[in-house]
Write a protein that holds these residues in place. Sequence first.
Motif, short mmCIF file in Angstrom:
data_model
loop_
_atom_site.label_atom_id
_atom_site.label_comp_id
_atom_site.label_asym_id
_atom_site.label_seq_id
_atom_site.Cartn_x
_atom_site.Cartn_y
_atom_site.Cartn_z
N THR A 154 -6.55 4.23 1.01
CA THR A 154 -6.73 2.78 0.99
C THR A 154 -7.58 2.31 2.15
O THR A 154 -8.51 1.51 1.97
CB THR A 154 -5.35 2.08 1.04
N ASN A 211 -11.29 0.70 1.66
CA ASN A 211 -11.49 -0.69 2.09
C ASN A 211 -12.59 -0.81 3.13
O ASN A 211 -13.39 -1.76 3.10
CB ASN A 211 -10.17 -1.26 2.64
N VAL A 227 0.85 -1.20 0.00
CA VAL A 227 0.00 0.00 0.00
C VAL A 227 0.88 1.24 0.00
O VAL A 227 1.85 1.32 0.76
CB VAL A 227 -0.93 0.01 1.23
#
Length: 236
Positions: A135, A139, A129
């Motif tokens: 992110t 997610n 990542v």
Amino acid sequence: MSFSWPGIREGLARTSTTFQFHQCFRALRRREDVLRSFRDQAALLDALNRTSGDPEHKNRILTALVRSAQRDGPEADCALTLLLLALWPGLDAVMRRARVRRLGTPDELASEILARATEAARSLDLQRVSRIAATLVMNIERDLGRAMRRESDRQHLHGEVDPDWIVAAPSWAAQGQMRTELHGDLTTLIGRDTDLVLGSALDGFSQLEMAQRLGVGEAAARKRYQRATARITQDI
């Protein structure tokens, strides 16, 4: 347990002001070079929550917090709290969108987002990542939507099933006997392809996995499966 979304934010903020938390933050500063320029946790959060500032520097700070949150001990809890407070604008946006989409009650969504944010932070693969905040938030929103839809579907299905029609599952012995009888019937019908069909259609293996188990190529296994199922369909 009932969760209030504003209450969660207030609880995290309150925790971050305690003497014990300050001691843990000092330990984090000693361990992580990128944190050493911040005199206390308030200065750190102020830098992260400002719209101005170097995005790369903020990302390095978040990386350090995730790395620390994945360790054991009180410092991990301190890092996780700071990470949640730093991500709060993004998490709050997830909460608003989830409420608009009616994914659950406010308390359900609050507890789900908190749980998923904690899980996401502690399981994030930092080797894969590059943009920590984006992110994590994406997610969390993705997993939240999936989980709430699954629960909604489960409750909908449960509500449609008449309990009087629910029967106990067969015992393991009975299931084994039924499997043996099915295997025998299919062997009579399709011969050597019985294990391929049962493995793919009943046991959940992919045709590639079954090809590897049977020692044949994937293309050959696919053709054999198609031929066998066509034969079964014709004889039904």
